[in-house]
Write an enzyme that holds these catalytic residues in place. Structure first.
Site, mmCIF file in Angstrom:
data_model
loop_
_atom_site.group_PDB
_atom_site.id
_atom_site.type_symbol
_atom_site.label_atom_id
_atom_site.label_comp_id
_atom_site.label_asym_id
_atom_site.label_seq_id
_atom_site.Cartn_x
_atom_site.Cartn_y
_atom_site.Cartn_z
ATOM 1 N N LYS A 116 -1.191 -8.307 -54.516
ATOM 2 C CA LYS A 116 -1.094 -6.872 -54.798
ATOM 3 C C LYS A 116 -1.887 -6.597 -56.076
ATOM 4 O O LYS A 116 -1.433 -6.853 -57.188
ATOM 5 C CB LYS A 116 0.373 -6.475 -54.991
ATOM 6 C CG LYS A 116 0.600 -5.070 -55.562
ATOM 7 C CD LYS A 116 -0.004 -3.974 -54.712
ATOM 8 C CE LYS A 116 0.377 -2.587 -55.225
ATOM 9 N NZ LYS A 116 -0.186 -2.305 -56.582
ATOM 10 N N GLU A 146 3.752 -14.517 -66.486
ATOM 11 C CA GLU A 146 2.919 -14.583 -67.688
ATOM 12 C C GLU A 146 2.896 -13.175 -68.254
ATOM 13 O O GLU A 146 2.300 -12.271 -67.677
ATOM 14 C CB GLU A 146 1.513 -15.091 -67.346
ATOM 15 C CG GLU A 146 0.698 -15.472 -68.568
ATOM 16 C CD GLU A 146 -0.132 -14.331 -69.107
ATOM 17 O OE1 GLU A 146 0.235 -13.770 -70.165
ATOM 18 O OE2 GLU A 146 -1.137 -13.994 -68.466
ATOM 19 N N CYS A 153 -3.679 -10.073 -73.488
ATOM 20 C CA CYS A 153 -2.324 -10.450 -73.905
ATOM 21 C C CYS A 153 -2.313 -11.507 -74.994
ATOM 22 O O CYS A 153 -1.350 -11.609 -75.752
ATOM 23 C CB CYS A 153 -1.507 -10.906 -72.698
ATOM 24 S SG CYS A 153 -2.299 -12.210 -71.727
ATOM 25 N N GLU A 172 3.832 -4.884 -78.220
ATOM 26 C CA GLU A 172 2.464 -5.084 -77.741
ATOM 27 C C GLU A 172 1.791 -3.739 -77.521
ATOM 28 O O GLU A 172 2.212 -2.945 -76.682
ATOM 29 C CB GLU A 172 2.480 -5.884 -76.440
ATOM 30 C CG GLU A 172 1.102 -6.267 -75.959
ATOM 31 C CD GLU A 172 1.148 -7.140 -74.714
ATOM 32 O OE1 GLU A 172 0.411 -8.140 -74.674
ATOM 33 O OE2 GLU A 172 1.912 -6.818 -73.785
#
Length: 492
Positions: free
Chosen positions: A188, A264, A297, A396
């Site tokens: 996806k 992750e 990231c 973040e």
């Protein structure tokens, strides 16, 4: 065919389900937007729940009813065919990634070239090296003399959910070990960056012997269509790369079927600069926070400077951030392009405003660039006098925003670096390799760079501590993520 200054490319708007390139059952399409121009590039099939259910059915059948899971040599050959097919359209993929992801062409080395080197080659080659069976010493449990062995088998059907920031890199680094270990998969892709995935589907259908149903590519504008993978009991494992918030939701929704997960997730990595470091040599590396508009990231977004050299370090960082080349991603001189969407741009700007409100000093940037009238751009942004308790130091941001924090000594730097809910990556710089390594061993992260060393590679296990994830991608550990363990006792 779409023309860019990088080169032409022909997008694939159909999805791959059960070996066929098809439109959505509903006939719906959704637009693919160029984040640098805000213009519609074209459209792609907009899958619904019916399409996703068909893809899972195909993947389940391909795993249960074919010899894909047991034929090691065939799997290796198919991965080698896919490698060759991808290389044949490398430059079209490069132009496509620049157009749909807004990644600067200079950064496509990380988006495209590096993963093409070994993301498929390494797991394909490891098929023959991996110990699929391991003999144990004979046992005599309950008075029964028995031989024993450990057998590694594929998990089954994997749902691979892909982020928009490094879409091809993440997809191919998932597909390599997923397929090498004998699983089938439903991919996806993120709705912001679907074309690299649908191109992959076409290459699989047209240029490989991968059996129908082994790989399915299902783009959709509706995130709940992807969430169906976490709810379907026919899916054995979810492999997800993305935000921690979404990762927690996947764990929650998958709990009903005890879904295996590889996650992750996010990061808030610290760059520790020791007081003996050559600041003029080291600190330019902090400008990497702006690469691909800060949408990575593992980027080191917190710079920790010793108080004894804080003013000196801040002056260098200001110069570094002032000279970041940004703008048009097709310009090879730029390392920073746009945020991927208006939503992401506004999210980053909200964090910047929060930093100002909480008392950090905004030294540079913090706005939409006045000279760039179109596109989801944000100026390279530098905050100093940041306290590690501030929101911009804890959450973040995923934008071109650097925060600078002062520390007293090595113990204080380690404390600040570890004072985070995340634990994905980081960096340590010192004139003494031994000192830098000693600090690195005490940082609670899944990867870390010492004096600029690079850890990336298909043979290297990548993932995070704490809320940065569960499990590892790539390497031996990543290979085993997609395997189950069976213990066999036998006589004869």
């Amino acid at each position: 065919m779409i023309e860019t200054s990088v080169g032409p490319f022909t997008p694939e708007r159909r999805m791959l389900i059960d070996g066929k390139l098809v439109e959505a059952a509903s006939g719906k399409l959704f637009d693919n937007i160029n984040p640098a121009t805000e213009e519609v590039l074209g459209s792609v099939a907009d899958a619904g729940h019916e399409d996703m259910a068909q893809a899972v059915t195909a993947a389940r059948r391909a795993f249960d009813e074919t010899d894909w899971s047991t034929d090691h040599a065939f799997r290796r050959r198919c991965l080698e065919q896919l490698q060759e097919a991808l290389e044949s359209e490398r430059e079209q993929m490069r132009a496509e990634l620049v157009a749909e992801a807004g990644t600067p062409v200079a950064m496509t080395r990380l988006q495209l070239d590096s993963p093409l080197e070994d993301a498929l080659r390494w797991p394909a080659g490891y098929i023959e090296q991996f110990p699929w069976e391991r003999q144990l010493p004979d046992g005599n449990a309950f008075g029964v003399a028995s031989k024993r062995k450990v057998v590694k088998e594929p998990q089954g059907v994997v749902g691979a959910i892909i982020p928009w920031n490094y879409p091809f890199e993440v997809t191919v680094n998932k597909l390599g070990p997923i397929l090498a270990t004998g699983n089938t998969v439903v991919v996806k892709p993120a709705p912001d960056t679907p074309w690299n995935a649908t191109r992959l589907g076409r290459l699989i259908a047209e240029h490989t012997d991968i059996p129908a149903g082994v790989v399915n590519i299902v783009p959709s504008s509706d995130h709940l269509v992807g969430e169906a993978l976490t709810l379907d009991p026919r899916v054995d494992l979810i492999s997800f790369t993305g935000s921690t918030v979404t990762g927690k939701r996947i764990m929650e929704k998958g709990a009903a079927t005890l879904k295996r997960v590889f996650l992750e997730l996010g990061g808030k990595s610290a760059m520790i600069v020791c007081d003996d470091a050559d600041l003029a040599q080291v600190l330019p590396a902090a400008g990497a926070v702006c690469s691909h508009a800060g949408q990575g990231c593992a980027l080191q977004t917190r710079v920790l400077l010793p108080r004894s050299r804080y003013a000196e370090g801040v002056a260098i960082l200001k110069s570094v951030m002032e000279n970041i080349p940004y703008g048009d991603p097709t310009d090879p001189d730029n390392i920073q392009g746009p945020q991927v969407s208006a939503k992401q741009r506004d999210r980053v700007l909200a964090y910047i405003h929060k930093g100002v409100d909480e008392g950090a000093e905004l030294v540079l940037g913090g706005r939409r660039p006045p000279h760039l009238g179109k596109g989801y751009f944000i100026e390279p942004t530098l905050f100093v006098d940041v306290d590690n308790s501030m929101t911009i130091a804890r959450e973040e941001i995923f934008g071109p925003v650097l925060t600078v924090i002062a520390y007293d000594d090595d113990e204080d730097a380690i404390r600040i670096a570890n004072d985070s809910s995340y634990g994905l990556s980081g960096g340590v710089f010192s004139a003494s390799p031994e000192r830098a390594m000693a600090i690195a061993h005490r940082i609670r992260t899944g990867s870390i760079s010492v004096n600029g060393g690079m850890w990336y590679g298909a043979d290297g296990p990548y993932g995070g501590y704490k809320t940065s994830g569960i499990g590892r991608q790539n390497g031996v550990e990543g290979f085993e993520t997609y395997l189950e363990t069976k213990l066999v006792g036998y006589i004869g």
